[in-house]
Design a protein around this motif. Structure first.
Motif, short mmCIF file in Angstrom:
data_model
loop_
_atom_site.label_atom_id
_atom_site.label_comp_id
_atom_site.label_asym_id
_atom_site.label_seq_id
_atom_site.Cartn_x
_atom_site.Cartn_y
_atom_site.Cartn_z
N ARG A 125 0.82 -0.90 0.23
CA ARG A 125 0.26 -0.03 -0.05
C ARG A 125 0.99 1.07 0.16
NH1 ARG A 125 -2.03 -3.29 3.92
NH2 ARG A 125 -1.56 -2.53 5.25
N TYR A 126 1.11 1.86 -1.48
CA TYR A 126 1.87 3.01 -1.34
C TYR A 126 1.43 4.16 -1.54
CZ TYR A 126 4.76 -1.34 -3.61
OH TYR A 126 5.12 -2.38 -3.54
N SER A 127 1.02 4.34 0.32
CA SER A 127 0.54 6.10 0.70
C SER A 127 2.02 7.28 1.02
CB SER A 127 0.02 5.65 2.07
OG SER A 127 -0.82 6.66 2.46
N GLU A 128 1.72 8.14 -0.16
CA GLU A 128 1.86 9.55 -0.16
C GLU A 128 3.74 8.77 -0.58
OE1 GLU A 128 0.22 11.84 -0.61
OE2 GLU A 128 -1.20 10.81 -1.10
N THR A 129 3.96 8.02 -0.77
CA THR A 129 5.28 8.25 -1.78
C THR A 129 5.88 8.27 -2.95
OG1 THR A 129 5.28 5.08 -1.63
CG2 THR A 129 5.75 6.46 0.56
N ASP A 130 5.46 8.69 -4.18
CA ASP A 130 4.99 9.19 -5.23
C ASP A 130 5.91 10.51 -5.46
OD1 ASP A 130 5.02 9.18 -7.66
OD2 ASP A 130 2.85 8.26 -8.33
N LEU A 131 7.03 10.60 -5.83
CA LEU A 131 7.51 12.43 -6.46
C LEU A 131 7.94 11.81 -7.74
CD1 LEU A 131 10.36 11.89 -3.03
CD2 LEU A 131 7.41 12.45 -3.66
N SER A 132 6.89 11.30 -8.96
CA SER A 132 7.61 11.24 -9.97
C SER A 132 6.76 12.82 -10.44
CB SER A 132 6.29 10.55 -10.35
OG SER A 132 4.86 10.43 -10.01
N ASP A 133 6.56 13.63 -10.29
CA ASP A 133 6.47 14.74 -10.33
C ASP A 133 7.15 16.32 -9.85
OD1 ASP A 133 5.72 14.75 -7.52
OD2 ASP A 133 4.32 16.28 -8.45
N ASN A 134 8.78 15.06 -9.41
CA ASN A 134 9.29 15.67 -10.01
C ASN A 134 10.24 16.62 -10.40
OD1 ASN A 134 10.60 14.78 -6.57
ND2 ASN A 134 11.41 12.87 -7.93
N PRO A 135 10.87 18.07 -10.03
CA PRO A 135 11.16 19.06 -11.13
C PRO A 135 12.47 18.51 -11.90
CG PRO A 135 12.69 19.36 -8.64
CD PRO A 135 11.37 18.46 -8.74
N ASP A 136 13.50 18.99 -12.59
CA ASP A 136 14.13 19.10 -13.63
C ASP A 136 15.70 19.46 -12.47
OD1 ASP A 136 16.46 19.02 -14.96
OD2 ASP A 136 15.25 19.28 -16.73
N PHE A 137 16.06 18.49 -12.16
CA PHE A 137 17.13 18.47 -11.16
C PHE A 137 18.15 19.00 -12.11
CE2 PHE A 137 14.77 15.45 -8.51
CZ PHE A 137 14.58 16.22 -7.39
#
Length: 558
Positions: free
Chosen positions: A474-486
């Protein structure tokens, strides 16, 4: 001379050359006194960055780190960095402005009781209500920060005390740190007898080795006694990773050979370690066959979590020198430990085109063997602990007990400034990096040659791993796929940036990163599902490790 000007000359007298801070209303007299002074002030972009930078400065140098902020939000923003210093025993002096004494207690603008708020996370707090109390407060603050088990000390300084006449105050006279007592002969004799009578003795070294300036003596002790050795997260480097008797880190993400040795030992020689839960696993099953000799400068740590048959308190250097004469008869045990070290050595031949983070970090460590490496908190932190070839504990800066995300970048800034000639590398994760990303502005302003390796799995990796293993996916609030272009973010601050996506580009990317003259960032894309192995599950002992199920050589779960 007013109080603020007196404080500036006192800091110089204490040997302070660099301080980190951010100005504001209640601390403005101090900043006015800094104008034209010999002290080097580093303007960070958030007060938490100031505390972590002073923290990194102190960890890397062993000297007292100093940070400054104004009252109210400036002071409260320091608290996480202060707590980190307290829990990892880092010597710091923290100076905060406060509203004028007549306004204290009136809910004045930016008034916060930072004296009271800080009490649980400092060795001592001073609220200086009159200028005549300033000399004693400053003298005791630095003495306490350095003495015994080091830690942070707060000086809360009302604005009217800063502007008060201080021309009658004497020049500042620093006080020496309190020396640790010499260990008693009786416990030392008892410890010698236990070590020499043990068949499976093991050294368990922790962060207190560096705190007590005991690294050289500790190494001589291990060499002389030839005892297999395991280290905690903050003890890494006390014995070089290349040393044959070093079995690596113990605990939740420790090496297999270290954890098995702990569980089978009949004697633990504990040096400057505190039986932290991340090291012990299930405490009542930790080292079940072992008696304990506990050497520590802090009596509060002895018998706190594990009974010690022998407690050796006081100066670790003196204690280890005395115990160096021990010659236990444990050749078979030593051979077994070293055989396991060879058998269970880490492998870096991961299949597939993706970047394998452990291999990248091991290679970077080989290319920069004397670098100071700072970490944030998460999977990358554990990979650095496992796969970096640590050579000294002051070259491995990590938020151990507090586990504070956002530590790595400002700590690297502090480490670089304590020795401009040193090579400093910050290894961060995409989650942690954004916690104090504004300090890229500090890095760019001062053109500090810190190199950043950003491992980006577009996840809060360690939390995601636990959700996978222990929360049924149950992957609760660990998705950071909207990270910026570092890379674009680094470029916006005037910092060079590179991107790495494939394993066959690792060598070229690392050479490009290290060849940059100024600050640079390497954005490394890694598999979102990569996990840290081995792992001791919750409520299990350290022998009950989980291994990568995709590894054909992985043992079955215990």
């Amino acid at each position: 001379m007013n109080g603020a000007q007196w404080l500036v000359q006192a800091l110089v007298a204490e040997g302070v050359d660099t301080l980190f801070g951010y100005p504001g209303g209640a601390i403005m007299p101090f900043y006015d006194a800094l104008y034209g002074a010999s002290l080097r002030h580093i303007l960070v972009r958030h007060e938490q960055g100031a505390a972590f930078a002073a923290n990194g400065y102190a960890r890397a140098s062993g000297r007292v780190g100093v940070c400054v902020a104004t009252s109210g939000p400036g002071a409260t923003n320091l608290l996480t960095g202060i707590a980190d210093a307290m829990l990892d025993s880092v010597p710091m002096v923290v100076i905060t402005g406060q509203v004028p004494t007549p306004l204290m207690g009136t809910d004045a603008f930016q008034e916060v009781d930072v004296f009271g708020m800080s009490l649980p996370v400092v060795k001592h707090s001073f609220l200086v209500r009159e200028v005549e109390a300033l000399p004693e407060a400053v003298r005791d603050a630095f003495r306490l920060a350095r003495s015994g088990r080091p830690g942070p000390v707060l000086i809360d300084l009302p604005k009217d005390v800063q502007t008060a006449d201080a021309s009658h105050l004497p020049p500042h006279a620093p006080a020496p740190a309190d020396a640790l007592p010499a260990p008693l002969h009786g416990p030392l004799d008892d410890a010698l007898a236990l070590i020499e009578g043990a068949q499976r003795p093991l050294v368990y070294g922790g962060g207190g080795i560096a705190l007590g300036d005991t690294v050289g003596v500790f190494r001589a002790f291990v060499e002389a006694t030839r005892l297999p050795t395991v280290l905690t997260l903050r003890g890494l480097g006390a014995l070089p990773a290349s040393h044959p008797l070093n079995l690596g880190m113990l605990g939740m993400h420790g090496t297999r050979e270290a954890n098995l040795a702990v569980q089978e030992a009949d004697l633990l020689v504990v040096v400057g370690a505190r039986f932290d839960d991340r090291a012990t696993g299930k405490l009542d099953q930790f080292a079940p066959r072992a008696r304990v000799v506990h050497l520590d400068g802090d009596a509060a740590e002895v018998n706190k979590l594990r009974h010690a048959e022998v407690a050796v308190l006081g100066d670790l250097c003196l204690a280890l020198r005395r115990l160096t004469r021990a010659q236990p008869d444990c050749d078979d045990w030593r051979a077994q430990c070293l055989s396991r070290k060879t058998e269970y050595a880490a492998r870096y031949d991961a299949p597939g085109p993706s970047v394998y983070a452990p291999q990248l970090l091991a290679r970077l460590s080989a290319l920069a063997p004397e670098a100071v490496v700072t970490c944030d908190v998460g999977q990358h932190q554990m990979w650095v602990a496992q796969h970096w070839r640590h050579t000294h504990p002051r070259r491995h800066l990590t938020s151990g007990a507090l586990g504070a995300m956002g530590f790595g970048l400002p700590a690297a800034i502090g480490a670089q400034l304590q020795d401009p000639a040193s090579q400093v590398i910050c290894v961060s994760g995409d989650g942690s990096f954004l916690m104090n990303v504004q300090e890229l502005a500090t890095l760019g302003r001062y053109r500090l040659p810190v190199k950043i390796v950003l491992l980006d799995n577009q996840r809060l990796g360690l939390v995601r791993q636990w959700q996978q293993l222990f929360f049924d996916g149950r992957y609760s609030e660990t998705d950071l796929s909207d990270n910026p272009d570092f890379g674009a973010l680094a470029h916006a601050f005037g910092i060079a940036a590179f991107r790495l996506e494939r394993a066959d580009g690792v060598e070229h990317a690392l050479h490009c990163l290290l060849a940059c003259e100024g600050p640079a960032l390497l954005h490394v894309c890694i598999d979102a599902d990569a996990n840290v192995w081995p792992l001791v599950p919750p409520n299990r002992n350290n022998a009950q490790m989980l291994f990568n199920p995709e590894d054909a050589d992985a043992p079955l779960p215990a």
